[in-house]
Design a protein around this motif. Structure first.
Motif, short mmCIF file in Angstrom:
data_model
loop_
_atom_site.label_atom_id
_atom_site.label_comp_id
_atom_site.label_asym_id
_atom_site.label_seq_id
_atom_site.Cartn_x
_atom_site.Cartn_y
_atom_site.Cartn_z
N ILE A 207 0.83 -1.20 0.00
CA ILE A 207 0.00 0.00 0.00
C ILE A 207 0.87 1.25 0.00
CG2 ILE A 207 -1.75 1.30 1.27
CD1 ILE A 207 -2.81 -1.24 0.02
N HIS A 214 -4.54 1.84 -4.80
CA HIS A 214 -5.23 1.60 -3.54
C HIS A 214 -5.22 2.85 -2.66
CE1 HIS A 214 -5.50 -2.56 -4.70
NE2 HIS A 214 -4.20 -2.65 -4.80
N VAL A 218 -8.62 4.75 -1.16
CA VAL A 218 -8.83 5.06 0.25
C VAL A 218 -9.01 6.57 0.44
CG1 VAL A 218 -7.76 5.00 2.54
CG2 VAL A 218 -7.63 3.00 1.06
N VAL A 235 -14.45 1.59 5.49
CA VAL A 235 -13.17 0.89 5.53
C VAL A 235 -13.36 -0.55 6.02
CG1 VAL A 235 -10.91 0.82 6.67
CG2 VAL A 235 -11.81 2.99 5.82
N GLN A 330 -3.53 1.24 4.91
CA GLN A 330 -4.72 2.07 4.65
C GLN A 330 -4.94 3.07 5.78
OE1 GLN A 330 -7.27 -1.19 2.04
NE2 GLN A 330 -7.77 -0.88 4.16
#
Length: 378
Positions: A207, A214, A218, A235, A330
């Motif tokens: 990530i 990605h 997010v 999430v 994330q």
């Protein structure tokens, strides 16, 4: 929703277009398999992206197209096998300095024995070549450590012992050293915490910094959520979904070619960003849509792990660790976004017009370009 389903159907058809392909040159970890051979020797077979190695593209990039050396890579990718092999053989002494085999403190220097390179075929796809080496095993060697240096990229070291039916595996990030891997005898299984640490690191790095698509997804979720509760709902929905398909993908229950998955991942980013532009409030169906897109992202994550070839006994640990690393990545993205703009401007009356809408427009434009590129241009 009908419009989105129609677009998805069109993409599924377009993915079969002859010019379509996967995320063209995604950098996969080098997989090195060491076999303890008879008469005190060892043999190593490596699955390597030779063009990336020659171009000097390391672990900072997820895709070769993201690298400043992308032009050099494409020139190398177009070479016939004979020409590429000649270049790699000349480059091998320098490349071999980027990894170290350490047998109980004794550094071994394997000799190159074979280079197998497939014909160019579709130059929009990454080509994985076979590099074989061998050497003398130091007398009485009990364990191996695998070290890589800058420019080698992330890797997986696998050791096949004559006494075992399965291989011991370890994920090694660029510039790191593996834990000792026993070469024979009764081998104690590697600790669960150590394995978790390896794959948490691998998931996080996938990530931050390598997973730009990605990251944008997010960020798209974050921009429309002015409070933590709806953001956490989205999430969590995304997490549950990609955990399901990551596990199913690794076990081979669900498989979709990258030529389908990658454009749909890009389109999911477009959807989230465009919805941010169209409304200032979360729609009731957004968590369900995010869940559906999470299923796609999970299949994308599965592609990272499926080539490692872990023993079945390590699958659960690897999956849990990788998923946890992805979640930490994330959360890091969300935390940085909050520190950068949310904490300062989140409650200002102009936050939507000056932050949410411009940022969402940029995200939508980038993701739309990726969608077209992943279907037609690569």
């Amino acid at each position: 929703m009908r419009c989105i389903l129609a677009i998805l159907a069109v993409l599924l058809l377009a993915a079969g277009y002859p010019g379509g392909t996967a995320a063209a040159h995604e950098l996969r970890p080098t997989v090195a398999t060491l076999v303890v051979a008879p008469e005190g020797r060892y043999e190593i077979a490596m699955q390597v992206n030779i063009e990336a190695a020659l171009a000097g593209i390391g672990a900072l990039h997820r895709d070769t197209d993201d690298s400043p050396q992308a032009g050099t890579y494409k020139q190398l990718r177009a070479l016939r096998p004979e020409a590429l092999e000649q270049k790699f053989r000349a480059f091998f002494p320098e490349w071999a300095e980027r990894f170290t085999l350490d047998f109980d403190g004794t550094v071994a220097r394997p000799q190159l024995t074979f280079v197998g390179i497939a014909p160019p075929e579709d130059e929009s796809l990454a080509r994985i070549s076979l590099v074989q080496m061998s050497g003398e095993l130091p007398a009485g060697a009990q364990a191996l450590r695998w070290t890589t240096r800058k420019g080698f990229g992330n890797s997986v070291i696998r050791v096949k012992r004559p006494s075992d039916s399965e291989m011991s595996s370890a994920w090694v990030n660029e510039g790191a050293t593996s834990e000792p891997i026993a070469l024979g005898g009764v081998v104690a299984p590697r600790g669960t915490l150590a394995l978790l640490g390896d794959y948490i690191s691998a998931g996080f790095v996938h990530i931050v910094p390598k997973g730009l698509d990605h990251i944008l997804f997010v960020l798209g979720l974050y921009l429309l959520s002015t409070s933590w509760r709806p953001l956490l709902v989205q999430v969590t929905s995304f997490t549950v979904a990609h955990s399901i398909t990551l596990a199913l993908g690794i076990y081979g229950v669900v498989r979709l070619p990258p030529s389908i998955v990658e454009p749909l991942i890009a389109l999911s980013i477009v959807y989230v960003a465009v919805e941010n532009l169209a409304t200032s409030k979360l729609s009731p169906w957004r968590p369900a849509v995010v869940f559906a897109f999470g299923l796609l992202h999970g299949l994308g994550f599965a592609g990272v792990l499926e080539e490692i070839g872990l023993p079945r006994s390590d699958f659960i640990t690897a999956l849990v660790g990788f998923n946890l690393g992805v979640e930490l990545g994330q959360l890091a993205v969300i935390g940085l976004a909050w520190l950068a703009v949310g904490v300062w401007f989140g409650r200002r009356p102009w936050y939507r017009t000056r932050v949410v809408m411009p940022c969402s427009a940029v995200i939508a434009a980038v993701a739309l370009y990726w969608t077209v590129e992943r279907i037609f241009l690569t």
